[in-house]
Scaffold this active site. Structure first.
Site, short mmCIF file in Angstrom:
data_model
loop_
_atom_site.label_atom_id
_atom_site.label_comp_id
_atom_site.label_asym_id
_atom_site.label_seq_id
_atom_site.Cartn_x
_atom_site.Cartn_y
_atom_site.Cartn_z
N SER A 144 0.82 -1.20 0.00
CA SER A 144 0.00 0.00 0.00
C SER A 144 0.87 1.26 0.00
CB SER A 144 -0.95 -0.03 1.20
OG SER A 144 -1.90 1.02 1.16
N ASP A 188 -9.28 -3.14 -5.73
CA ASP A 188 -9.16 -4.12 -4.64
C ASP A 188 -9.97 -3.71 -3.41
OD1 ASP A 188 -7.72 -2.06 -3.44
OD2 ASP A 188 -5.77 -3.06 -3.55
N HIS A 192 -7.72 -5.28 -0.35
CA HIS A 192 -6.48 -4.49 -0.24
C HIS A 192 -5.63 -4.88 0.96
CE1 HIS A 192 -3.87 -1.03 -0.83
NE2 HIS A 192 -4.05 -0.69 0.43
#
Length: 623
Positions: A276, A527, A578
């Protein structure tokens, strides 16, 4: 174990949660559909009575607990209740259903612990490259080290990423906000407050007790022989801009030292794993470490010390949900709450407070989208529009009624960022403009000039990959989960509100249309947090352009469809979410193969439309 616990939790049979297929040749008896419906209804009814019965008992205990705190009723009488006899009066069918539910939930939560690593270990894969992990925005716990009177109660307690955070937020919201928000002028600690990133594996394995983040990856790495001597978590204070991470914490200096030490002690180059926002932080580091004015490692430093970069769900071009978060303190998670939940949230932490909170964390604003209209579209068109789509994703902020400067005509992503800054306080404008850039470099000469401008380093469309021809980049990310793509806004009718605009939660389109609007939020591909264009464009197309990858670094893409397990609250071993993807079995397998020196066997796997979307992006090789 008590008889009660044995009866609820024991596995009296070895039936799996999913029945196996019949053996070939075995006679199969067809059952009328009406009979199946009766069976289904009967079982569902038993489950409802089970939930109702045990829920009622639990409610009595909770009510008694709170009553005791108010000296209305004591618990002494309830303590004399024989729970074994209570269970005896519950029908056996309900008890059996309880066992099934418990067994399935246990299996869903505990799936694949160590199993991926043990499987690869049986194939001869062992720890080879030292591993350093750079977590994402929510992964790192933040703990207080302040010794001023107001901070002593929190000393070494986590005010982000633990139950202490929840307790502090509920019991003393003003104090929690004072600690978690950075100084608006400096972007550093406010006077009298000292919050620092927790360190070690404990900083990122769990967000709060029971909610794992990196724990499954750590479990599987350990089976190959990894431990604190050859694996390290480079946790950081994600609230800070990258420049302040180095100014206050010397974060990049320490990261450089860890990588150099890992090579020296193991005689193997390092594998870097980022998730991320961690991918943006690491990309910034690649420029910092080579710069003669900063890390002074030289242009060949990455090639000397880094074998591979595993980029997991890397928000390389930002996350669109970051715009409404800092514009009006909202996102899909708040817009889709029911009226009762909205009332409670606004009473406890109003939109204006949330907006102020998000802005006072300049590091989180690194997630603002990059690439402008070229990546995210114009008023007429976007690369990821579906054929025949009525409302283009290119209109990022839509106003059904345009009455004033607060609600101008529809805005593209590029226009939305300028609109956000225009509506923001000067201190927030400075934090964004002094640390970030969101454009596209059109020539190689421009890219090379940007190597001397730290504001550009977080944007892969304005800078390049390291000059490291032996580096290998792996892009692993989830697909197939609806993700915020654009929004409908309206003027805020509250005369006391300072945010001026709010998501138009009263606007929803009928299901089955060409564009789905759910309470003001238009969903696209991704996602669940990061859009597909941000996860995938640079990996499949951007880094094939010479100016963004002059050394020809090899980039391998592996997409993972979101196929959640219906029994698992976190999606199970095939999730593409995610955050939950960090527990996905196939992702863990790929990580371990790269760390074990077998990454060259990983083949590209693209299942989404990202190649078609990327070809539509008007960013080209220079003449």
């Amino acid at each position: 174990m008590s008889t009660l616990r044995q009866r609820l939790l024991s596995d009296s049979s070895s039936d799996p949660s999913r029945a196996p297929s019949p053996v070939r040749g075995e006679p199969v008896q067809l059952v009328p559909a009406a009979h199946l419906q009766k069976l289904s209804k009967r079982k569902g009814g038993r489950r409802q009575w089970y939930v109702f019965g045990l829920g009622g008992l639990f409610g009595i205990l909770i009510a008694a607990f709170f009553a005791q705190r108010h000296d209305v009723l004591g618990l002494e009488g309830l303590l004399d209740i024989n729970l074994e006899s209570v269970l005896d009066v519950i029908p056996a069918g309900i008890v059996n259903d309880a066992k099934d539910i418990t067994r399935n939930e246990r299996a869903a939560v505990n799936y694949d612990s160590f199993s991926v690593g043990l499987h690869l270990q049986s194939q001869g894969v062992r720890a080879k490259h030292p591993v350093i992990m750079i977590p994402g925005v929510i992964s790192t716990g933040l703990e207080s080290w302040g010794t001023e009177e107001a901070s002593r109660q929190y000393f070494r307690k986590r005010l982000w990423g633990s139950w202490s955070m929840i307790r502090a937020l509920i019991m003393d919201k003003a104090s929690w906000k004072k600690h978690i928000m950075l100084d608006k002028d400096t972007g550093l600690d406010p006077p009298g407050v000292k919050l620092r990133a927790a360190q070690g594996f404990d900083a990122t394995d769990f967000f709060i007790t029971g909610y794992w983040i990196w724990n499954k990856i750590l479990e599987n790495l350990a089976t190959l022989g990894y431990d604190p001597t050859n694996a390290f978590t480079a946790a950081y204070d994600w609230r800070l801009s990258c420049t302040n991470l180095e100014t206050r914490d010397a974060y990049f200096t320490r990261l450089k030292t860890h990588i150099e030490t890992a090579l020296k002690t193991s005689d193997e180059k390092v594998v870097l794993i980022s998730h991320s926002m961690g991918s943006q932080v690491l990309f910034w580091f690649f420029h910092w470490v080579a710069s003669p004015d900063h890390g002074n490692g030289g242009s060949d430093w990455v090639d000397k010390y880094v074998d591979a970069w595993i980029n997991i769900s890397g928000s390389l071009l930002g996350a669109l949900k970051g715009v409404p978060a800092v514009l009006s303190g909202e996102m899909k998670d708040t817009a889709q709450l029911n009226a009762f939940a909205v009332y409670g949230l606004e009473r406890f932490l109003a939109r204006e407070e949330r907006c102020d909170l998000f802005r006072a964390m300049p590091g989180a604003s690194s997630m603002l989208p990059k690439g402008g209209d070229a990546i995210w579209g114009t008023h007429e068109w976007a690369p990821d529009d579906a054929e025949g789509q009525r409302v283009s994703y290119g209109n990022f902020i839509n106003f059904r009624e345009s009455n004033s400067t607060h609600s101008p005509a529809n805005l593209t992503v590029e226009e939305s960022i300028e609109y956000l800054l225009k509506k923001s306080e000067p201190w927030y404008q400075r934090q964004v403009r002094d640390n970030y850039s969101h454009g596209v470099a059109k020539t190689g000469a421009e890219v090379e000039r940007n190597e001397h401008d730290h504001r550009k380093w977080i944007n892969p469309l304005e800078t390049r990959l390291p000059l490291a021809p032996n580096l290998k980049v792996y892009c692993f990310y989830g697909i197939g989960k609806p993700t915020e793509r654009s929004y409908f806004y309206r003027e805020d009718q509250d005369p006391l509100s300072k945010t001026n605009v709010t998501i138009d939660t009263g606007f929803t389109t009928p299901a089955g249309g060409d564009t789905m609007v759910d309470r003001g939020v238009i969903l696209g591909e991704g996602d669940g947090t990061v859009p597909l264009m941000s996860n995938g464009y640079m990996c499949v197309k951007g880094w094939k352009l010479k100016r963004f990858n002059p050394a020809g670094v090899k980039v391998t893409v592996y997409e993972m469809p979101h196929e959640p397990d219906r029994f698992s609250p976190r999606g199970g071993p095939n999730t593409g979410d995610h955050v939950d993807i960090l527990g996905r079995s196939s992702l863990n397998d790929l990580i371990l193969r790269v760390a074990g020196g077998k990454g060259e066997h990983i083949e590209q796997n693209i299942q989404s439309n990202i190649l078609r979307y990327a070809d539509k992006v008007p960013i080209f090789e220079e003449d």
